[in-house]
Design a protein around this motif. Sequence first.
Motif, PDB file in Angstrom:
ATOM      1  N   THR A  94       1.029   2.081  -3.660  1.00  0.00           N
ATOM      2  CA  THR A  94       0.824   1.578  -5.018  1.00  0.00           C
ATOM      3  C   THR A  94       2.108   1.734  -5.816  1.00  0.00           C
ATOM      4  OG1 THR A  94       0.103   3.644  -6.093  1.00  0.00           O
ATOM      5  CG2 THR A  94      -1.564   2.383  -4.875  1.00  0.00           C
ATOM      6  N   ASP A  95       2.270   0.844  -6.777  1.00  0.00           N
ATOM      7  CA  ASP A  95       3.447   0.880  -7.633  1.00  0.00           C
ATOM      8  C   ASP A  95       3.196  -0.063  -8.796  1.00  0.00           C
ATOM      9  OD1 ASP A  95       6.584   1.865  -7.100  1.00  0.00           O
ATOM     10  OD2 ASP A  95       6.418   0.193  -8.500  1.00  0.00           O
ATOM     11  N   ARG A  96       3.867   0.190  -9.897  1.00  0.00           N
ATOM     12  CA  ARG A  96       3.761  -0.728 -11.037  1.00  0.00           C
ATOM     13  C   ARG A  96       4.342  -2.092 -10.693  1.00  0.00           C
ATOM     14  NH1 ARG A  96       6.700   1.123 -16.393  1.00  0.00           N
ATOM     15  NH2 ARG A  96       8.440   0.815 -14.972  1.00  0.00           N
ATOM     16  N   ASP A  97       5.345  -2.115  -9.814  1.00  0.00           N
ATOM     17  CA  ASP A  97       5.970  -3.357  -9.369  1.00  0.00           C
ATOM     18  C   ASP A  97       5.166  -3.915  -8.192  1.00  0.00           C
ATOM     19  OD1 ASP A  97       7.574  -5.387  -8.327  1.00  0.00           O
ATOM     20  OD2 ASP A  97       9.444  -4.354  -8.819  1.00  0.00           O
ATOM     21  N   GLY A  98       4.176  -4.748  -8.486  1.00  0.00           N
ATOM     22  CA  GLY A  98       3.296  -5.268  -7.460  1.00  0.00           C
ATOM     23  C   GLY A  98       3.998  -6.043  -6.355  1.00  0.00           C
ATOM     24  N   PRO A  99       4.860  -7.020  -6.688  1.00  0.00           N
ATOM     25  CA  PRO A  99       5.530  -7.788  -5.635  1.00  0.00           C
ATOM     26  C   PRO A  99       6.398  -6.930  -4.716  1.00  0.00           C
ATOM     27  CG  PRO A  99       5.638  -8.968  -7.720  1.00  0.00           C
ATOM     28  CD  PRO A  99       5.088  -7.611  -8.031  1.00  0.00           C
ATOM     29  N   GLU A 100       7.121  -5.966  -5.289  1.00  0.00           N
ATOM     30  CA  GLU A 100       7.999  -5.156  -4.443  1.00  0.00           C
ATOM     31  C   GLU A 100       7.200  -4.212  -3.546  1.00  0.00           C
ATOM     32  OE1 GLU A 100      12.049  -2.425  -4.541  1.00  0.00           O
ATOM     33  OE2 GLU A 100      11.215  -3.183  -6.418  1.00  0.00           O
ATOM     34  N   VAL A 101       6.118  -3.649  -4.060  1.00  0.00           N
ATOM     35  CA  VAL A 101       5.337  -2.751  -3.214  1.00  0.00           C
ATOM     36  C   VAL A 101       4.638  -3.535  -2.110  1.00  0.00           C
ATOM     37  CG1 VAL A 101       3.125  -2.717  -4.491  1.00  0.00           C
ATOM     38  CG2 VAL A 101       3.915  -0.669  -3.286  1.00  0.00           C
ATOM     39  N   GLU A 102       4.289  -4.792  -2.383  1.00  0.00           N
ATOM     40  CA  GLU A 102       3.718  -5.629  -1.324  1.00  0.00           C
ATOM     41  C   GLU A 102       4.760  -5.907  -0.249  1.00  0.00           C
ATOM     42  OE1 GLU A 102       1.763  -7.704   1.306  1.00  0.00           O
ATOM     43  OE2 GLU A 102       0.786  -6.680  -0.371  1.00  0.00           O
ATOM     44  N   THR A 103       6.001  -6.111  -0.644  1.00  0.00           N
ATOM     45  CA  THR A 103       7.073  -6.314   0.327  1.00  0.00           C
ATOM     46  C   THR A 103       7.251  -5.082   1.212  1.00  0.00           C
ATOM     47  OG1 THR A 103       8.244  -7.846  -1.122  1.00  0.00           O
ATOM     48  CG2 THR A 103       9.547  -6.771   0.595  1.00  0.00           C
ATOM     49  N   THR A 104       7.183  -3.908   0.607  1.00  0.00           N
ATOM     50  CA  THR A 104       7.321  -2.665   1.366  1.00  0.00           C
ATOM     51  C   THR A 104       6.163  -2.489   2.337  1.00  0.00           C
ATOM     52  OG1 THR A 104       8.467  -1.663  -0.521  1.00  0.00           O
ATOM     53  CG2 THR A 104       7.643  -0.173   1.166  1.00  0.00           C
ATOM     54  N   ALA A 105       4.949  -2.785   1.875  1.00  0.00           N
ATOM     55  CA  ALA A 105       3.780  -2.667   2.756  1.00  0.00           C
ATOM     56  C   ALA A 105       3.843  -3.693   3.887  1.00  0.00           C
ATOM     57  CB  ALA A 105       2.500  -2.854   1.948  1.00  0.00           C
ATOM     58  N   ALA A 106       4.298  -4.899   3.572  1.00  0.00           N
ATOM     59  CA  ALA A 106       4.401  -5.941   4.598  1.00  0.00           C
ATOM     60  C   ALA A 106       5.380  -5.535   5.685  1.00  0.00           C
ATOM     61  CB  ALA A 106       4.827  -7.261   3.961  1.00  0.00           C
ATOM     62  N   ARG A 107       6.422  -4.847   5.303  1.00  0.00           N
ATOM     63  CA  ARG A 107       7.410  -4.376   6.281  1.00  0.00           C
ATOM     64  C   ARG A 107       6.758  -3.385   7.248  1.00  0.00           C
ATOM     65  NH1 ARG A 107      10.879  -2.277   2.818  1.00  0.00           N
ATOM     66  NH2 ARG A 107      11.662  -4.351   2.318  1.00  0.00           N
ATOM     67  N   LEU A 108       5.901  -2.535   6.722  1.00  0.00           N
ATOM     68  CA  LEU A 108       5.195  -1.587   7.589  1.00  0.00           C
ATOM     69  C   LEU A 108       4.216  -2.307   8.512  1.00  0.00           C
ATOM     70  CD1 LEU A 108       4.447   1.350   5.103  1.00  0.00           C
ATOM     71  CD2 LEU A 108       6.196   1.262   6.888  1.00  0.00           C
TER      72      LEU A 108
END
Length: 265
Positions: free
Chosen positions: A39-53
């Motif tokens: 989770t993060d306030r920056d939704g798009p960036e945290v989705e990018t990080t999760a997608a990488r995983l």
Amino acid sequence: MTDITRFSGHTVMITGAARGIGAATARRFAEEGARVLLTDRDGPEVETTAARLRKQGHTARARACDVSDGASVEEAVAHAVDVFGALDVLVNCAASCTPDTPLFEDGPDAAWDRDLDITLTGTYRCCRAALPHLATTGRGAIVNIGSVNGLQDFGNHAYSAAKAGLGSLTRTLAGHAAARGVRVNLVTPGTVRTSAWEGREEELDEIRSLYPLGRVGEPEDIAAAVAFLASGDAAWITGTALTVDGGLTAVNTGFRTAVRHPDDD
């Protein structure tokens, strides 16, 4: 990459997980077998990080969450439970650090309020929302991310006060949560090479000389400590602070350098 699977079958929620310590911590838990909600306030960036995983074969979801908003926190915790069926570990990484004004008396209330609200009260909100779920698993754990700023003077008045407050919250919550089967601990990092230091490499090089172990920290150093405290390896540890700072607060490197023994020459 680790071949340890201490968290197989566990669900872990991490705040401030888009980058830096939070992202490294998410990766560490995922590599050890956990299902991770980033989770993060920056939704798009945290989705990018999760997608990488996920691309690496891990089970990871992302959700925008503003820890200064109680409803947002409640929704994120409920999402973790709905998606994965339970919540075993909460890691509170989200923080705010506003640069100090040259004169203390010129510091605005808004900056003070923001740093405390996100760093300290935001952690309180997350713990409050997660605790009932953590208490049902029999292996619940909370790990808060503090800072050496909460132990000594390194500047940043509001941020430091908030991080010091996390030490107290960790202890008092550990006392309350122990009877409910939930452990609560704190990791206290020193200087860590994150995006906050981008463009300040020369400054980092100067800081490095203050660390007895000869370097600043990497996000993975903190992630390893968090994973230990959340794991069964720390089953008899609660209410403690693990300082991960390369010896900074234990050794006065500047003093030792200035006061040299005659035989050193």
